[in-house]
Scaffold this motif. Sequence first.
Motif, PDB file in Angstrom:
ATOM      1  N   THR A 189       0.833  -1.199   0.000  1.00  0.00           N
ATOM      2  CA  THR A 189       0.000   0.000   0.000  1.00  0.00           C
ATOM      3  C   THR A 189       0.868   1.249   0.000  1.00  0.00           C
ATOM      4  OG1 THR A 189      -1.697  -1.202   1.232  1.00  0.00           O
ATOM      5  CG2 THR A 189      -1.872   1.192   1.209  1.00  0.00           C
ATOM      6  N   LYS A 237       3.930   1.581  -1.179  1.00  0.00           N
ATOM      7  CA  LYS A 237       4.555   1.734  -2.495  1.00  0.00           C
ATOM      8  C   LYS A 237       3.543   2.205  -3.536  1.00  0.00           C
ATOM      9  CE  LYS A 237       7.698  -0.248  -5.784  1.00  0.00           C
ATOM     10  NZ  LYS A 237       8.621  -1.320  -6.092  1.00  0.00           N
ATOM     11  N   ARG A 238       2.338   1.691  -3.480  1.00  0.00           N
ATOM     12  CA  ARG A 238       1.299   2.103  -4.428  1.00  0.00           C
ATOM     13  C   ARG A 238       0.978   3.594  -4.254  1.00  0.00           C
ATOM     14  NH1 ARG A 238      -1.860  -1.845  -3.563  1.00  0.00           N
ATOM     15  NH2 ARG A 238      -3.092  -0.933  -1.899  1.00  0.00           N
ATOM     16  N   GLN A 239       0.963   4.077  -3.012  1.00  0.00           N
ATOM     17  CA  GLN A 239       0.600   5.473  -2.758  1.00  0.00           C
ATOM     18  C   GLN A 239       1.766   6.437  -2.977  1.00  0.00           C
ATOM     19  OE1 GLN A 239      -1.948   6.198   0.614  1.00  0.00           O
ATOM     20  NE2 GLN A 239      -0.999   8.173   1.008  1.00  0.00           N
TER      21      GLN A 239
END
Length: 129
Positions: free
Chosen positions: A78, A80-82
């Motif tokens: 999460t 890394k995605r954000q």
Amino acid sequence: MDREWGRSIGVADVAAHAGYSAYHFVRAFKAAYGETPGQYLSRRRIERAEELLRTADLAVTEICGLVGFGSLGTFCATFKRQTGMTPTAYRDRHLGQGVALIPGCYALLWAGGFPRRAEGGDRNSEEAG
């Protein structure tokens, strides 16, 4: 959700607090904020994790738990995605910019303290008896 982001929060609990059914609450929340309550809460938790990574001398696993994630893998994915980078890479990028890190023990106390011992689990009372 902004006040209790560090603990496990269910949509049904938040909806009940707001006086809505869970389904109506999710629809109304998304219409008002452009994201689901779960997405909002994850975003707020990652924002808090970013702050701790920049300022506190805590391990990534400690920060994961402090911001309310139950799984390190979910937290890292999460994060890394954000942010576009891993928590470790994020910290490395922001370290060395003239800011001293807050010692982990102080950060843990500020974030809600250390886990409580069970009743009768005081080390001093065990040593005395």
